[in-house]
Each structure stands twice: as structure tokens, then as C-alpha cells.
Write a protein that holds these residues in place. Structure first.
Motif, mmCIF file in Angstrom:
data_model
loop_
_atom_site.group_PDB
_atom_site.id
_atom_site.type_symbol
_atom_site.label_atom_id
_atom_site.label_comp_id
_atom_site.label_asym_id
_atom_site.label_seq_id
_atom_site.Cartn_x
_atom_site.Cartn_y
_atom_site.Cartn_z
ATOM 1 N N LEU A 1 0.845 -1.192 0.000
ATOM 2 C CA LEU A 1 0.000 0.000 0.000
ATOM 3 C C LEU A 1 0.885 1.248 0.000
ATOM 4 O O LEU A 1 1.782 1.376 0.841
ATOM 5 C CB LEU A 1 -0.916 0.001 1.220
ATOM 6 C CG LEU A 1 -1.879 -1.188 1.334
ATOM 7 C CD1 LEU A 1 -2.666 -1.112 2.647
ATOM 8 C CD2 LEU A 1 -2.841 -1.233 0.145
ATOM 9 N N PRO B 1 0.274 5.026 0.417
ATOM 10 C CA PRO B 1 -0.614 6.160 0.689
ATOM 11 C C PRO B 1 0.018 7.463 0.223
ATOM 12 O O PRO B 1 1.214 7.525 -0.097
ATOM 13 C CB PRO B 1 -0.764 6.123 2.218
ATOM 14 C CG PRO B 1 0.497 5.495 2.688
ATOM 15 C CD PRO B 1 0.934 4.514 1.627
ATOM 16 N N LEU C 1 -5.801 4.136 6.055
ATOM 17 C CA LEU C 1 -6.001 2.768 5.580
ATOM 18 C C LEU C 1 -6.010 1.758 6.725
ATOM 19 O O LEU C 1 -6.188 0.564 6.497
ATOM 20 C CB LEU C 1 -4.905 2.408 4.569
ATOM 21 C CG LEU C 1 -4.849 3.308 3.334
ATOM 22 C CD1 LEU C 1 -3.664 2.939 2.460
ATOM 23 C CD2 LEU C 1 -6.145 3.254 2.539
ATOM 24 N N LEU D 1 -8.877 -1.034 6.237
ATOM 25 C CA LEU D 1 -8.667 -1.791 5.006
ATOM 26 C C LEU D 1 -7.510 -2.772 5.184
ATOM 27 O O LEU D 1 -7.546 -3.894 4.668
ATOM 28 C CB LEU D 1 -8.383 -0.834 3.848
ATOM 29 C CG LEU D 1 -8.083 -1.475 2.491
ATOM 30 C CD1 LEU D 1 -9.247 -2.336 2.017
ATOM 31 C CD2 LEU D 1 -7.748 -0.402 1.450
ATOM 32 N N CYS E 1 2.764 -1.673 4.174
ATOM 33 C CA CYS E 1 2.275 -0.303 3.986
ATOM 34 C C CYS E 1 3.391 0.688 4.271
ATOM 35 O O CYS E 1 4.132 0.549 5.258
ATOM 36 C CB CYS E 1 1.080 -0.021 4.901
ATOM 37 S SG CYS E 1 0.295 1.593 4.617
ATOM 38 N N TYR F 1 -2.886 5.376 -3.114
ATOM 39 C CA TYR F 1 -4.038 6.200 -2.753
ATOM 40 C C TYR F 1 -3.704 7.659 -3.016
ATOM 41 O O TYR F 1 -2.684 8.171 -2.549
ATOM 42 C CB TYR F 1 -4.359 5.958 -1.275
ATOM 43 C CG TYR F 1 -5.569 6.697 -0.721
ATOM 44 C CD1 TYR F 1 -6.517 7.294 -1.544
ATOM 45 C CD2 TYR F 1 -5.778 6.770 0.647
ATOM 46 C CE1 TYR F 1 -7.621 7.945 -1.023
ATOM 47 C CE2 TYR F 1 -6.873 7.419 1.186
ATOM 48 C CZ TYR F 1 -7.791 8.003 0.346
ATOM 49 O OH TYR F 1 -8.876 8.659 0.877
ATOM 50 N N TRP G 1 -14.929 -3.029 -1.296
ATOM 51 C CA TRP G 1 -13.794 -3.790 -0.770
ATOM 52 C C TRP G 1 -13.836 -5.268 -1.177
ATOM 53 O O TRP G 1 -12.817 -5.807 -1.639
ATOM 54 C CB TRP G 1 -13.722 -3.672 0.747
ATOM 55 C CG TRP G 1 -13.248 -2.352 1.273
ATOM 56 C CD1 TRP G 1 -13.080 -1.188 0.574
ATOM 57 C CD2 TRP G 1 -12.887 -2.061 2.631
ATOM 58 N NE1 TRP G 1 -12.652 -0.184 1.404
ATOM 59 C CE2 TRP G 1 -12.520 -0.701 2.672
ATOM 60 C CE3 TRP G 1 -12.856 -2.812 3.791
ATOM 61 C CZ2 TRP G 1 -12.121 -0.080 3.862
ATOM 62 C CZ3 TRP G 1 -12.453 -2.199 4.976
ATOM 63 C CH2 TRP G 1 -12.083 -0.842 5.011
#
Length: 572
Positions: free
Chosen positions: A232, A234, A243, A251, A264, A308, A537
Motif C-alpha cells: 500500500l 498512501p 487505511l 482496510l 504499507c 491512494y 472492498w
């Protein structure tokens, strides 16, 4: 013939440039980095062309006469509403009684007239038209009868019923907010959502730290996992834990529970020392450093990467560069509310022109970064009713604080932007649209979005004021990849924080364009995409699973530098 020597820049010219920069920085401090010159140019462009448009003037005069006639009929008993378009500012039943109905209908008539006056004037540059119309809306919102205590029936009723206690509570709320703002303290109620305690609590470890990121690896929650990890990315305009909010809204936790190995990025909150970090740094120390660490822990496994907002734009740039260079470490790409074409960026474009950027760059040159308060101020103007006026009425006139929630607390936990990166971002992406035009350089060579061929999932949100979904959708036009596009109800943040729930009122549309398939314009896509109840989702998770291999045992956890959520996310 000898080549003439370059003419040196006189010291006086350098001093003049420095003086101009200092003057612009001073103007930026006084105006919140909103350029008065840009506003004056837009106003002059509009006024001059309106003055030379007798037909438009006649039409506006006729509209005013029709509105006056309609208002006269409206105020008479037992007549239908002349301005019946729903407006949530006046939805309370008390607004339907005299004299409040007259005031709100007159306000709506004025709003309608100014909307007509600021649009459709021949010869006005589009950016100037948008800026004048936006400015008119800001002034009208300020003058709304709902914002004035003695013209708002809800405030009058509450004051009479409570003997003014609502105003006393409102004064207390205002004093508390003013004190918190003066001391730099977070808004009231945010202490209910502490990072690492109530939010950002999915178990994990920081397995990489450099000068720009911490990489979090989340602990597995299932006996087997999909072999391809999920990374991920961001946006660094926000803290990563949007998130990973509360367990019910996370998520990250949802993906881990579905058998995905999740990593992440948590970005460092930059200060003056990071002033020279640019987009290449965010690629090398961010995306590529994270990919190297993920593949070291999951060897020989390709990576599902999801970005994102600005993180999605960075991912698209990085994926295009990787395709150019023959780097095949990605299995798929996913973009949440992320733009790759900035020719129609939405209302954020109101704050981006040469005049505005000259002020921002001058101010950032002195500080080394763009402050969180400036970012918050711009977003508040874009959503002035939701973030300013409705709060003022509720908190200060009615004396009722809106209950804090995790998303609101996260939104108040703002970040800064390095001067160099933010200037490159605004100029090369927003102002010049270099990425979609094939001019954006990575390592000194331009990248092309047309080289993107990985399976792609995209999410747009219906009421997004930061990345309008039609702008997000443009990747369909820019690359030939297979694209599954989900359009969900909600805005830029609430549409992404969209956990499955049995009583959810959310819905989404979903449609896949095959690789090399025909282009569907946004309106055509909207007509063709079926609607599904609930969160997007599960659809994304099923898409990830379909693009993954057979389950395996979870990979090893990396050497822990700290427990999640790490240290960078706590920086103020």
C-alpha cells in the motif's frame, strides 16, 4: 568565428530576484498564499467581457425580473415553491415559515442569479470564469441567512427554549477551539482516537526505515496466504493510517483477514531539513525502497501495488518507469482516487496558476515546506459548508459539537510537504500536465503511461472534490491495460474508507475494460456499468485473489525496528 562567452548574471539582478521573492513571501503570509493578483485578473477579465456583452446583460436583467415575480408569488399564501431545488442548509421545517422562508428564497434567488452571471460570458478565460464563480459562491455562503443568528430560525428557537444557554456553550466551544489553535493542540475530541491505541492498531512491525519512509509489515491472520504480497502506497499529503483506522474501518485488517500479506508505507512528516526532497526521492526512497524490502522478505514473488491519491499518482509514474526499464516486479496496480491526467483536476485547480505558484514557492523557499495549516485551509474553502459554516452554526450558535469520529480525527492529523517536491508536483503535474503528455522525467528520461499493461483496478468516488472521478477515469484513455473501474458513493476519503456492513447504504458501480479494449467515455461508462449494493472492498479483494496464485504458508516477518505503527506517523 569564436563562440561568444555566456553573459554573467549581474549581482544586481540576483538581488532584484531575491527582493521579489521576499516581497511575494510577505504577500503570501498576509493572504494565506492566495494571490490577490490572480483574483484581480480574473475579476477584470469577467467584468470587461460582461461589459461588452449586451445580450448577456439583457438576459441577466430578464432573469432578475422573473425572479422578482416568482418571489412575489412565493411569498403569497398557498403557492408552490419557486426555488424548490433541495438545499440542506434550509431543510429544517422552520425555514418554511415567514419570514424565514422569504429570506432563504431571496438568498437562493441571489445564488441562482450570480451563478448565471459568472458563467457563460463570452471571451472569459475558463480558469478566470471558474475563479470568479468560486469567489462569488464563497461570499454568498458567508452571507447565507443560515449563518446569522437573528435570521436562522433554528438558532432563534434554541435560544428562546434554552434561555441563551446554547450561546454560552457556543462561546465556550469557540474559546476552547481558539485556545487549541493558538497552542497548536489538536481539535477537541481527537484524544479519543490515539494512533497506536484506538486507531492504527493492526499488529505489525516496522521492517525498513530510511530518511523518507518506514515500511510496516503486518502479521498474518490466516494459516495460509496468497503468495503475492500487497504493498500500500498512501499519499504523503496525509498520514498512512487512513487505511488502518479502527478495527471495523481498517482496510489493512480486512486484507490481512482475507489471507493477504500486507505491507504499507508510512511517510516521514517533512520539515526544513527535507526541503530538497523531490519526486525522484519519493520514487527511490519510497516506492523502490519498499519494493526492494518486500521482495527480500517474499523472494521470487511479484507484488500487488496499490496507491491512494498522490500515492497512486506516484505508483503510476513508478510503474511506467519500471515498464520502460524492463522491471517486472509488479503483478498488478490499483489506484484509489488517484489522478494521472491533470487537465481537468477539479476545484483544486482554482489555486494553481503562475500567480498562485509564485507566492507558494516564495513562501516555501523561506520555510522549506508547505504547512499543514495551508493545506487544511485550501480544503476548507473547497468544502466551506461542510468544514466551516455548518460547524460554526452547530458548534457556536446551537452549542452542539458534532461527535468526533476516527476519520475526522485522522483528517485533523495533518502533514507538511517538502518545498521542492510540492513545487514539482504542482508545476509538472497540475499546471503542465507532463505525466499524461509523456514529458514527466524519471532518472532524466520521460515515461509514458501508454506503456502500462499490468492488470489494473481503479476506484473513483462520486463526490470527490480532490480527484474528480471523471478525471481519475482518464487512465482508460491513456493506456491499453485491462482496467476494472469501481465508482463508489462517498467522497475522497469516506468513499475509500468503506468497510462491508450488512446495513450499509453505500453502493458502487463496477465494469471491466479488457486489455486493448475500446475506450468508453465517462458518461458511456456510467450508462454501461451495473450497480452493486454495499462496499467495493470485497470486489477488490476478489479481484486480487483472481490475480494471485495458490495459497502458501505466510512468509517470514522481517527484522523488527519497532512495532507498528512506527515512529514517523507520530511526528507533528
Amino acid at each position: 568565428m569564436p563562440v561568444p562567452s555566456p553573459i554573467p548574471v549581474p549581482a544586481a539582478d540576483a538581488q532584484a530576484a531575491a527582493l521579489d521573492m521576499q516581497a511575494r513571501a510577505t504577500v503570501a503570509r498576509l493572504t494565506g498564499a492566495l494571490s490577490p493578483m490572480a483574483g484581480l485578473l480574473a475579476a477584470f477579465d469577467w467584468a470587461a467581457h460582461l461589459a461588452a456583452s449586451p445580450g448577456k446583460q439583457l438576459a441577466l436583467g430578464q432573469l432578475a425580473v422573473r425572479q422578482a415575480q416568482a418571489l412575489t408569488r412565493e411569498w403569497a399564501p398557498a403557492t408552490p415553491d419557486a426555488f424548490a431545488a433541495p438545499d440542506r442548509r434550509f431543510r429544517a421545517p422552520a425555514w418554511q415559515h415567514a419570514p424565514f422562508k422569504a429570506w432563504q428564497q431571496a438568498f437562493l434567488a441571489g445564488q441562482q442569479w450570480w451563478d448565471a452571471a459568472t458563467h457563460g460570458v463570452l471571451g472569459v478565460e475558463r480558469h478566470h470564469e471558474d475563479l470568479v464563480a468560486f469567489s462569488a459562491r464563497q461570499w454568498l455562503d458567508l452571507l447565507s441567512p443560515g449563518n446569522i443568528p437573528w435570521t436562522n430560525p433554528e438558532v432563534i428557537e434554541a435560544t428562546l427554549r434554552e434561555g441563551g444557554a446554547n450561546l454560552m456553550r457556543g462561546l465556550h466551544n469557540w474559546m476552547e477551539d481558539a485556545g487549541r489553535q493558538a497552542t497548536g493542540a489538536p481539535p477537541a475530541g481527537t484524544d479519543q482516537f490515539r494512533v497506536g491505541h484506538e486507531v492504527a492498531i493492526t499488529p505489525g512491525k516496522v521492517v525498513l526505515r530510511n530518511g523518507l519512509i518506514e515500511l510496516i509489515q503486518y502479521a498474518p491472520a490466516t494459516p495460509t496466504v496468497h503468495p503475492e504480497p500487497v504493498l500500500l502506497v498512501p499519499a504523503w499529503i496525509m498520514k498512512y493510517y487512513i487505511l488502518d483506522l479502527t478495527p471495523e474501518e481498517s482496510l489493512v485488517r480486512y486484507l490481512v483477514a482475507q489471507g493477504h500479506t500486507v505491507f504499507c508505507i508510512s511517510w516521514k512528516n517533512p520539515g526544513e531539513a527535507e526541503r530538497d526532497r523531490g519526486m525522484d526521492d519519493y520514487l527511490q526512497l519510497g516506492l523502490h525502497a519498499a519494493l526492494d524490502a518486500v521482495q527480500a522478505l517474499c523472494p521470487r514473488r511479484k507484488v500487488h501495488a496499490a496507491g491512494y491519491c498522490l500515492g497512486g499518482t506516484l505508483l503510476a509514474i513508478g510503474a511506467a518507469a519500471m515498464a520502460r526499464d524492463g522491471d517486472d516486479r509488479l503483478a498488478s496496480t490499483t489506484y484509489f482516487a488517484a489522478q494521472t491526467d491533470f487537465s481537468e483536476p477539479g476545484e483544486l485547480g482554482l489555486f494553481i496558476d503562475e500567480s498562485q505558484l509564485s507566492l507558494l514557492e516564495a513562501q516555501m523557499q523561506q520555510k522549506g515546506y508547505l504547512t499543514a495549516q495551508q493545506m487544511a485551509g485550501a480544503f476548507s474553502m473547497l468544502r466551506s459548508y461542510d468544514l466551516l459554516w455548518s460547524r460554526m452554526v452547530g458548534d457556536y450558535l446551537l452549542g452542539h459539537r458534532a461527535p468526533m469520529n476516527a476519520l475526522m480525527a485522522w483528517n485533523a492529523d495533518a502533514t507538511r510537504m517538502p518545498a521542492r517536491m510540492h513545487s514539482e508536483y504542482l508545476r509538472r503535474l497540475f499546471l503542465d500536465d507532463d505525466l499524461s503528455e509523456g514529458r514527466f522525467p524519471v532518472d532524466g528520461r520521460p515515461v509514458s503511461l501508454g506503456s502500462l499493461r499490468l492488470p489494473t483496478f481503479m476506484v473513483g468516488t462520486v463526490t470527490d472534490h480532490v480527484a474528480p472521478w471523471r478525471s481519475v477515469h482518464k487512465l482508460h484513455f491513456l493506456c491499453p491495460a485491462e482496467i476494472t473501474f469501481a465508482l463508489t458513493t462517498g467522497g475522497h476519503n469516506a468513499g475509500i474508507v468503506n468497510p462491508p456492513a450488512p446495513d450499509s447504504r453505500r453502493s458502487h458501480r463496477l465494469l471491466t475494460r479488457p486489455a486493448d479494449g475500446p475506450y468508453l467515455a465517462p458518461d458511456d461508462w456510467l450508462a454501461a456499468a451495473p450497480t452493486h449494493a454495499g462496499s467495493w472492498w470485497p470486489a477488490w479483494q476478489q479481484w486480487l485473489a483472481a490475480h494471485s496464485g495458490a495459497p502458501i504458508k505466510p512468509p517470514r516477518m522481517g527484522t523488527a525496528l519497532a512495532d507498528a505503527p512506527g515512529t514517523y506517523v507520530l511526528e507533528r
